[in-house]
Design a protein around this motif. Structure first.
Motif, PDB file in Angstrom:
ATOM      1  N   GLU A  18      48.923  10.330   5.268  1.00  0.00           N
ATOM      2  CA  GLU A  18      49.157  10.939   6.570  1.00  0.00           C
ATOM      3  C   GLU A  18      48.094  10.559   7.595  1.00  0.00           C
ATOM      4  N   THR A  19      46.860  10.421   7.136  1.00  0.00           N
ATOM      5  CA  THR A  19      45.762  10.197   8.071  1.00  0.00           C
ATOM      6  C   THR A  19      45.360   8.733   8.201  1.00  0.00           C
ATOM      7  N   GLU A  20      45.478   7.969   7.125  1.00  0.00           N
ATOM      8  CA  GLU A  20      45.108   6.559   7.128  1.00  0.00           C
ATOM      9  C   GLU A  20      46.195   5.751   6.422  1.00  0.00           C
ATOM     10  N   PRO A  21      47.376   5.671   7.030  1.00  0.00           N
ATOM     11  CA  PRO A  21      48.521   5.060   6.345  1.00  0.00           C
ATOM     12  C   PRO A  21      48.318   3.604   5.949  1.00  0.00           C
ATOM     13  N   ALA A  22      47.618   2.822   6.777  1.00  0.00           N
ATOM     14  CA  ALA A  22      47.408   1.415   6.440  1.00  0.00           C
ATOM     15  C   ALA A  22      46.571   1.274   5.172  1.00  0.00           C
ATOM     16  N   ASP A  23      45.531   2.098   5.056  1.00  0.00           N
ATOM     17  CA  ASP A  23      44.703   2.070   3.849  1.00  0.00           C
ATOM     18  C   ASP A  23      45.499   2.547   2.632  1.00  0.00           C
ATOM     19  N   ALA A  24      46.327   3.579   2.844  1.00  0.00           N
ATOM     20  CA  ALA A  24      47.156   4.090   1.751  1.00  0.00           C
ATOM     21  C   ALA A  24      48.133   3.017   1.266  1.00  0.00           C
ATOM     22  N   LEU A  25      48.705   2.267   2.197  1.00  0.00           N
ATOM     23  CA  LEU A  25      49.639   1.212   1.830  1.00  0.00           C
ATOM     24  C   LEU A  25      48.951   0.115   1.033  1.00  0.00           C
ATOM     25  N   LYS A  26      47.758  -0.230   1.441  1.00  0.00           N
ATOM     26  CA  LYS A  26      47.001  -1.261   0.731  1.00  0.00           C
ATOM     27  C   LYS A  26      46.731  -0.842  -0.710  1.00  0.00           C
ATOM     28  N   ILE A  27      46.341   0.411  -0.894  1.00  0.00           N
ATOM     29  CA  ILE A  27      46.079   0.921  -2.237  1.00  0.00           C
ATOM     30  C   ILE A  27      47.361   0.917  -3.069  1.00  0.00           C
ATOM     31  N   ALA A  28      48.444   1.419  -2.469  1.00  0.00           N
ATOM     32  CA  ALA A  28      49.718   1.530  -3.191  1.00  0.00           C
ATOM     33  C   ALA A  28      50.201   0.170  -3.675  1.00  0.00           C
ATOM     34  N   ARG A  29      50.006  -0.848  -2.847  1.00  0.00           N
ATOM     35  CA  ARG A  29      50.479  -2.183  -3.213  1.00  0.00           C
ATOM     36  C   ARG A  29      49.635  -2.830  -4.299  1.00  0.00           C
ATOM     37  N   HIS A  30      48.476  -2.277  -4.574  1.00  0.00           N
ATOM     38  CA  HIS A  30      47.616  -2.823  -5.624  1.00  0.00           C
ATOM     39  C   HIS A  30      47.770  -2.089  -6.959  1.00  0.00           C
ATOM     40  N   ILE A  31      48.633  -1.100  -7.015  1.00  0.00           N
ATOM     41  CA  ILE A  31      48.812  -0.354  -8.261  1.00  0.00           C
ATOM     42  C   ILE A  31      49.656  -1.189  -9.223  1.00  0.00           C
ATOM     43  N   PRO A  32      49.126  -1.524 -10.397  1.00  0.00           N
ATOM     44  CA  PRO A  32      49.845  -2.429 -11.308  1.00  0.00           C
ATOM     45  C   PRO A  32      50.978  -1.770 -12.077  1.00  0.00           C
ATOM     46  N   ASP A  33      50.970  -0.455 -12.171  1.00  0.00           N
ATOM     47  CA  ASP A  33      51.962   0.260 -12.951  1.00  0.00           C
ATOM     48  C   ASP A  33      53.145   0.649 -12.067  1.00  0.00           C
ATOM     49  N   PRO A  34      54.384   0.234 -12.406  1.00  0.00           N
ATOM     50  CA  PRO A  34      55.538   0.523 -11.541  1.00  0.00           C
ATOM     51  C   PRO A  34      55.774   2.006 -11.294  1.00  0.00           C
ATOM     52  N   TRP A  35      55.537   2.846 -12.299  1.00  0.00           N
ATOM     53  CA  TRP A  35      55.774   4.287 -12.145  1.00  0.00           C
ATOM     54  C   TRP A  35      54.905   4.859 -11.031  1.00  0.00           C
ATOM     55  N   PHE A  36      53.601   4.629 -11.145  1.00  0.00           N
ATOM     56  CA  PHE A  36      52.683   5.170 -10.156  1.00  0.00           C
ATOM     57  C   PHE A  36      52.762   4.405  -8.835  1.00  0.00           C
ATOM     58  N   GLY A  37      53.024   3.102  -8.921  1.00  0.00           N
ATOM     59  CA  GLY A  37      53.149   2.310  -7.704  1.00  0.00           C
ATOM     60  C   GLY A  37      54.330   2.745  -6.864  1.00  0.00           C
ATOM     61  N   CYS A  38      55.459   3.017  -7.508  1.00  0.00           N
ATOM     62  CA  CYS A  38      56.642   3.485  -6.789  1.00  0.00           C
ATOM     63  C   CYS A  38      56.375   4.829  -6.128  1.00  0.00           C
ATOM     64  N   GLN A  39      55.761   5.745  -6.859  1.00  0.00           N
ATOM     65  CA  GLN A  39      55.459   7.048  -6.279  1.00  0.00           C
ATOM     66  C   GLN A  39      54.528   6.911  -5.076  1.00  0.00           C
ATOM     67  N   ALA A  40      53.496   6.088  -5.217  1.00  0.00           N
ATOM     68  CA  ALA A  40      52.536   5.926  -4.121  1.00  0.00           C
ATOM     69  C   ALA A  40      53.203   5.322  -2.887  1.00  0.00           C
ATOM     70  N   LEU A  41      53.970   4.267  -3.068  1.00  0.00           N
ATOM     71  CA  LEU A  41      54.663   3.645  -1.943  1.00  0.00           C
ATOM     72  C   LEU A  41      55.655   4.610  -1.309  1.00  0.00           C
ATOM     73  N   SER A  42      56.256   5.455  -2.106  1.00  0.00           N
ATOM     74  CA  SER A  42      57.200   6.433  -1.571  1.00  0.00           C
ATOM     75  C   SER A  42      56.497   7.449  -0.686  1.00  0.00           C
ATOM     76  N   TRP A  43      55.324   7.887  -1.104  1.00  0.00           N
ATOM     77  CA  TRP A  43      54.544   8.798  -0.264  1.00  0.00           C
ATOM     78  C   TRP A  43      54.147   8.108   1.039  1.00  0.00           C
ATOM     79  N   VAL A  44      53.707   6.883   0.925  1.00  0.00           N
ATOM     80  CA  VAL A  44      53.308   6.147   2.133  1.00  0.00           C
ATOM     81  C   VAL A  44      54.500   5.996   3.076  1.00  0.00           C
ATOM     82  N   GLY A  45      55.636   5.581   2.525  1.00  0.00           N
ATOM     83  CA  GLY A  45      56.820   5.405   3.353  1.00  0.00           C
ATOM     84  C   GLY A  45      57.315   6.702   3.946  1.00  0.00           C
TER      85      GLY A  45
END
Length: 220
Positions: A18-45
């Motif tokens: 919510e506060t730093e979406p660009a940084d959140a997106l960068k982190i989400a895209r670096h998550i190697p595990d699909p389960w957690f990566g999908c959840q993170a990208l979903s929150w960002v989106g």
């Protein structure tokens, strides 16, 4: 980016979305595990400030599709589907593409778990979107080989009581397992309704600081 467990990376993306979406997106895209990566990208989106949110949520669904087993793909897909719907964007394509994979989940308890997540993600929205999920969830309820099937079928009845009580009653008559039918009948008689799970909420950072987990674990 320092090495970190995928769940920790997901949680950090959630706190920042919510506060730093660009940084959140960068982190989400670096998550190697699909389960957690999908959840993170979903929150960002879900909280992305402009129309790029749809692109990010489609990316989240694609990440879920890369999971090593159909349980993870179907269950994780609930997050981008719900986020798209909450943003007023179409989610039917992802739901239709994901739903057939559920029958590839051999463990019926796991199949029921994955489907009830997708069901709850769609239930507050158009009936045409959630009825196909419900149909698969009913099919996955029998034969009863796992306690989670009974729990989830009872939850379906309680969820539907607040949305379509006639459909809830009709479902009860469809099952042949006596214990399953008894559990459903009891839920109907008690009449207690439950709400679909909230997949997203404002103030993820504040929740985290208070020690409240922002999501469940992989096995829910």
């Amino acid at each position: 980016m320092p090495a970190s467990h995928p769940s920790q990376m997901r949680d950090r993306a959630q706190r920042l979305c919510e506060t730093e979406p660009a940084d959140a997106l960068k982190i989400a895209r670096h998550i190697p595990d699909p389960w957690f990566g999908c959840q993170a990208l979903s929150w960002v989106g879900r909280y992305w400030p402009d129309v790029k949110c749809v692109e990010i949520l489609q990316e989240a669904a694609e990440v879920a599709a890369r999971a090593s087993d159909p349980y993870q793909t179907v269950a994780a897909s609930a997050w981008p589907v719900r986020a798209l719907l909450e943003r007023g964007a179409p989610a039917a394509t992802i739901a239709r593409r994901t739903l057939p994979l559920a029958r590839g989940i051999e463990n019926l308890g796991g199949r029921s778990e994955a489907l009830i997540l997708l069901f709850q993600a769609t239930l507050p929205f158009e009936k045409a979107l959630w009825v196909p999920v419900l149909d698969e969830l009913v099919i996955a309820s029998e034969p009863v080989l796992n306690w989670r099937q009974r729990r989830n079928f009872r939850s379906v009845i309680q969820l539907l009581l607040g949305r379509d009580a006639d459909l809830a009653a009709a479902l009860t008559s469809k099952v042949s397992d006596e214990m399953l039918r008894r559990a459903a009948d009891k839920a109907l008689k008690v009449g207690t309704t439950i709400l679909p799970r909230p997949f997203f909420w404002r103030g993820a950072q504040e929740h985290s600081q208070r020690g409240v987990p922002v999501t469940g674990n992989r096995t829910l």
